[in-house]
Design an enzyme around this catalytic site. Structure first.
Site, PDB file in Angstrom:
ATOM      1  CB  CYS A 135     -16.969  -4.587  13.380  1.00  0.00           C
ATOM      2  SG  CYS A 135     -16.496  -6.200  12.868  1.00  0.00           S
ATOM      3  CD  GLU A 208     -13.167  -3.338  13.296  1.00  0.00           C
ATOM      4  OE1 GLU A 208     -12.760  -3.568  12.233  1.00  0.00           O
ATOM      5  OE2 GLU A 208     -13.889  -3.674  14.031  1.00  0.00           O
TER       6      GLU A 208
END
Length: 217
Positions: A135, A208
């Site tokens: 992230c 993600e």
């Protein structure tokens, strides 16, 4: 080769797909539907609540005072700095943080954060670093790309605060500190452990992508 370089090689193809994603490109071009962005911000704010808890597990499992301070600063960065951009945009949409916290967590958001929290509960500092780092690192990767690509066309872009946050020198430093931390704690690990850690890193990177896909609906 440093372990962080091996990790990047494993996910570069996935991360390059982020750069081509319609949602991400829409941010750079300033053409993204604002309602989509609002919904993304809501889910990302809810995501960051649990993301900070994963860092907190790192603090609990840290082996040294230096490591504890590192996780403490990271928690502060998530709760104070990263959420600040979200809060400002959400205010512009007429939403307070109290109102945002009443929203339903979407399935993709819950699946991703539950995966990270599960890794954090069962694993050690290396496992935690693997699940949270895609992230942070990929957002800098995206922010830098968007700024470099669109920097001459950002003046009227509604999304320029978001782009500048993730392309900033402060965020670069944070990312580099985490890359250095990974290389330090993963030095001289076995090939079996490398493969296990790479798997966590890849899975978080795939989550993600699912988050970007959810945001674009």
């Amino acid at each position: 080769m440093k372990f962080s370089e091996e990790l990047f090689d494993e996910v570069k193809e996935i991360w390059d797909e982020y750069l081509k994603h319609p949602f991400v490109k829409g941010i750079g071009e300033g053409t993204l539907d604002k309602e989509k962005f609002k919904n993304y911000l809501i889910q990302d704010y809810l995501y960051l609540k649990d993301y900070a808890k994963v860092f907190a597990m790192g603090l609990v499992k840290a082996r040294t005072m230096k490591e504890m301070k590192f996780y403490h600063e990271s928690i502060k960065g998530v709760l104070d700095d990263e959420t600040a951009v979200h809060v400002n945009y959400l205010k512009g949409f007429g939403l307070s943080t109290d109102e945002v916290e009443k929203y339903k967590v979407e399935l993709t958001t819950a699946s991703y954060t539950n995966y990270m929290l599960g890794i954090a509960l069962k694993g050690d500092s290396k496992d935690i670093a693997m699940t949270i780092m895609p992230c942070t690192w990929s957002y800098y990767y995206i922010g830098k790309h968007l700024y470099e690509t669109y920097k001459d066309r950002l003046e009227e872009n509604f999304y320029v605060p978001w782009i500048k946050e993730y392309a900033s020198e402060e965020f670069r430093q944070c990312t580099e500190e985490w890359i250095d931390y990974i290389d330090e704690i993963c030095e001289n690990i076995s090939e079996d452990e490398k493969e296990r850690l790479k798997d966590i890193f890849i899975k978080s990177s795939l989550y993600e992508m699912e988050f970007w896909n959810m945001a674009n609906k």
